[in-house]
Structure formats: C-alpha cells, structure tokens
Design a protein around this motif. Structure first.
Motif, PDB file in Angstrom:
ATOM      1  N   LEU A 112       0.950  -1.183   0.081  1.00 26.57           N
ATOM      2  CA  LEU A 112      -0.027   0.069  -0.135  1.00 26.57           C
ATOM      3  C   LEU A 112       0.802   1.298  -0.071  1.00 26.57           C
ATOM      4  CD1 LEU A 112      -2.321  -1.152   2.699  1.00 26.57           C
ATOM      5  CD2 LEU A 112      -2.775  -1.020   0.447  1.00 26.57           C
ATOM      6  N   LEU A 113       0.287   2.241  -0.613  1.00 27.14           N
ATOM      7  CA  LEU A 113       1.202   3.596  -0.274  1.00 27.14           C
ATOM      8  C   LEU A 113       0.020   4.661  -0.722  1.00 27.14           C
ATOM      9  CD1 LEU A 113       1.063   4.979  -3.417  1.00 27.14           C
ATOM     10  CD2 LEU A 113       2.962   3.398  -3.798  1.00 27.14           C
ATOM     11  N   HIS A 114       0.288   5.945  -0.101  1.00 30.59           N
ATOM     12  CA  HIS A 114      -0.777   7.065  -0.324  1.00 30.59           C
ATOM     13  C   HIS A 114      -0.020   8.030  -1.226  1.00 30.59           C
ATOM     14  CE1 HIS A 114      -2.338   5.240   3.327  1.00 30.59           C
ATOM     15  NE2 HIS A 114      -3.493   5.652   3.035  1.00 30.59           N
ATOM     16  N   VAL A 115      -0.731   8.796  -2.050  1.00 35.48           N
ATOM     17  CA  VAL A 115      -0.361   9.825  -2.885  1.00 35.48           C
ATOM     18  C   VAL A 115      -1.262  10.940  -3.165  1.00 35.48           C
ATOM     19  CG1 VAL A 115      -1.018   8.595  -5.195  1.00 35.48           C
ATOM     20  CG2 VAL A 115       0.932  10.079  -5.368  1.00 35.48           C
ATOM     21  N   ASP A 116      -0.868  12.289  -3.243  1.00 34.87           N
ATOM     22  CA  ASP A 116      -1.538  13.180  -3.646  1.00 34.87           C
ATOM     23  C   ASP A 116      -2.009  13.208  -5.103  1.00 34.87           C
ATOM     24  OD1 ASP A 116      -2.611  15.913  -4.373  1.00 34.87           O
ATOM     25  OD2 ASP A 116      -1.285  16.636  -2.917  1.00 34.87           O
ATOM     26  N   PRO A 117      -3.400  13.433  -5.160  1.00 34.46           N
ATOM     27  CA  PRO A 117      -4.176  13.014  -6.363  1.00 34.46           C
ATOM     28  C   PRO A 117      -3.521  14.149  -7.348  1.00 34.46           C
ATOM     29  CG  PRO A 117      -5.652  12.839  -4.510  1.00 34.46           C
ATOM     30  CD  PRO A 117      -4.469  13.360  -4.026  1.00 34.46           C
ATOM     31  N   THR A 118      -3.007  15.118  -6.811  1.00 34.80           N
ATOM     32  CA  THR A 118      -2.705  16.339  -7.802  1.00 34.80           C
ATOM     33  C   THR A 118      -1.413  16.149  -8.348  1.00 34.80           C
ATOM     34  OG1 THR A 118      -1.805  17.910  -5.829  1.00 34.80           O
ATOM     35  CG2 THR A 118      -4.180  18.162  -6.580  1.00 34.80           C
ATOM     36  N   ARG A 119      -0.255  15.148  -7.578  1.00 32.37           N
ATOM     37  CA  ARG A 119       0.877  14.679  -8.110  1.00 32.37           C
ATOM     38  C   ARG A 119       0.751  13.944  -9.412  1.00 32.37           C
ATOM     39  NH1 ARG A 119       4.135  15.521  -2.605  1.00 32.37           N
ATOM     40  NH2 ARG A 119       3.581  17.525  -2.359  1.00 32.37           N
ATOM     41  N   THR A 120       0.789  14.289 -10.445  1.00 35.09           N
ATOM     42  CA  THR A 120       0.442  13.593 -11.689  1.00 35.09           C
ATOM     43  C   THR A 120       1.870  12.609 -12.090  1.00 35.09           C
ATOM     44  OG1 THR A 120      -1.118  15.263 -12.445  1.00 35.09           O
ATOM     45  CG2 THR A 120      -0.240  13.504 -14.076  1.00 35.09           C
ATOM     46  N   PRO A 121       2.929  13.045 -11.921  1.00 35.39           N
ATOM     47  CA  PRO A 121       4.067  12.295 -12.034  1.00 35.39           C
ATOM     48  C   PRO A 121       4.030  11.217 -11.142  1.00 35.39           C
ATOM     49  CG  PRO A 121       4.877  14.632 -12.234  1.00 35.39           C
ATOM     50  CD  PRO A 121       3.312  14.602 -11.772  1.00 35.39           C
ATOM     51  N   ASP A 144      -7.390  20.324   3.889  1.00 32.95           N
ATOM     52  CA  ASP A 144      -7.848  20.353   2.433  1.00 32.95           C
ATOM     53  C   ASP A 144      -6.942  19.788   1.380  1.00 32.95           C
ATOM     54  OD1 ASP A 144      -5.341  21.831   2.858  1.00 32.95           O
ATOM     55  OD2 ASP A 144      -5.807  23.498   1.936  1.00 32.95           O
ATOM     56  N   ARG A 145      -6.365  18.499   1.696  1.00 36.18           N
ATOM     57  CA  ARG A 145      -5.243  17.902   0.887  1.00 36.18           C
ATOM     58  C   ARG A 145      -5.748  16.339   1.241  1.00 36.18           C
ATOM     59  NH1 ARG A 145       0.248  18.318   1.012  1.00 36.18           N
ATOM     60  NH2 ARG A 145       0.315  16.780  -0.849  1.00 36.18           N
ATOM     61  N   ASN A 146      -6.153  15.802   0.121  1.00 35.38           N
ATOM     62  CA  ASN A 146      -6.686  14.457   0.028  1.00 35.38           C
ATOM     63  C   ASN A 146      -5.351  13.485  -0.247  1.00 35.38           C
ATOM     64  OD1 ASN A 146      -9.343  15.253   0.814  1.00 35.38           O
ATOM     65  ND2 ASN A 146      -9.686  15.700  -1.176  1.00 35.38           N
ATOM     66  N   ALA A 147      -5.672  12.196  -0.289  1.00 37.25           N
ATOM     67  CA  ALA A 147      -4.828  11.295  -0.847  1.00 37.25           C
ATOM     68  C   ALA A 147      -5.555   9.900  -1.701  1.00 37.25           C
ATOM     69  CB  ALA A 147      -3.968  10.996   0.186  1.00 37.25           C
ATOM     70  N   TYR A 148      -4.764   9.757  -2.291  1.00 40.06           N
ATOM     71  CA  TYR A 148      -5.383   8.204  -2.775  1.00 40.06           C
ATOM     72  C   TYR A 148      -4.674   7.269  -1.975  1.00 40.06           C
ATOM     73  CZ  TYR A 148      -7.530   9.959  -7.332  1.00 40.06           C
ATOM     74  OH  TYR A 148      -8.472  10.609  -8.077  1.00 40.06           O
ATOM     75  N   ARG A 149      -5.368   6.047  -1.589  1.00 43.20           N
ATOM     76  CA  ARG A 149      -4.733   5.198  -1.276  1.00 43.20           C
ATOM     77  C   ARG A 149      -4.709   3.997  -2.303  1.00 43.20           C
ATOM     78  NH1 ARG A 149      -7.621   2.073   3.381  1.00 43.20           N
ATOM     79  NH2 ARG A 149      -8.942   1.432   1.476  1.00 43.20           N
TER      80      ARG A 149
END
Length: 157
Positions: A112-121, A144-149
C-alpha cells in the motif's frame, strides 16, 4: 539515467548518521513540515519492521524510499523522494522497483501507499508499476489535501 547505486541502509552501518542526515535535509526540502518525518526519521528507521533504500550518485544521496511491513499480509511504501534536479531521469522508478522487491521478500500479498491526487508524475509512476487506486482518503495530508490509497497485489504463486 546517471549511473548510481541503490543501497540499503543497515542499522549498524558506519555511515548511518551521515546518510540519515542527508535524507533528513532532503525530507525537509521536499515535504511540507506537517508531512515530513524529519524529526522522527532516525527513530522510524530503527524499528525492526522498516527499511530504507537510498540512491547514491558519486557520494551524493539524491533519493530514497522508505518502506515497512506492519503485518505478515501487507507492506507500506511510506516515502519516496528524489531531489528536484534529479527527477524525470528514472531514479524514482528505480527506487520504487527496488522497494517493491524488498517488500516482496517479506512474502506479503499487498503493498500500500498514499499519494496526493494532484501529483500527476507520482500517480503515473505508481500506475506504471501496477498500483491501482483503492479509495480517496479525505484530509489525509491536511484538512484541504486528500490522498489516494493505492495498492499492488502480488500473485499467490
């Protein structure tokens, strides 16, 4: 990609303080204060169920990947970072692949990992390696900042 070495940092390593110091500087530069592990890095790395890989280019730490295996079922990639001037040269991908292989040796079935949806690269990199979005975690990084798991499942073979 410039030639470098991906090295696993071992707890009894003679260069522990230098490498951790270099990574803490990088961590502080890349991540906002509330997302940074800089003050806890040494403590986190001393846990038995965690590991760190770093990319050394001619004595310079230009990137790192931190991972852990909190259970026998899954592992986490908790950090992946590359110095800005070394990005888009394959270093992040090399570190990610190496971290995936280290996690695989723990015989877990999922990473698993988490990433900011706005960090396209970053999203592109993870997707390229087979990670899939599981869910959106609201307010993961801040209010105000979400993440994709995201997850990567290994075959049971």
């Amino acid at each position: 990609m410039a030639k470098g070495s991906i090295i696993e940092l071992h707890r009894n390593s003679g260069n522990w303080n230098k490498i951790v110091g270099d990574i803490v500087k990088l961590e502080r530069k890349i991540f906002p204060k509330h997302e940074s592990l800089a003050t806890l890095f040494d403590q986190e790395l001393r846990k038995k169920n965690s590991g760190l890989l770093y990319l050394d280019l001619d004595g310079e730490v230009v990137g790192y990947a931190m991972y852990s295996w909190p259970s026998s079922l899954s592992a986490l990639i908790t950090k992946l970072a590359v110095k800005e001037e070394w990005r888009r040269q394959g270093h992040g991908e090399a570190l990610l692949k190496a971290a995936i292989e280290k996690c695989r040796t723990r015989k877990v079935s999922r990473i698993l990992l988490h990433v900011d949806p706005t960090r396209t690269p970053a999203l592109t990199l993870y997707t390229k390696q087979g990670f899939q979005v599981d869910t959106l975690v609201e307010a993961y990084y801040s209010s105000d900042r979400n993440a994709y798991r995201m997850y990567l499942d290994f075959d049971s073979n």
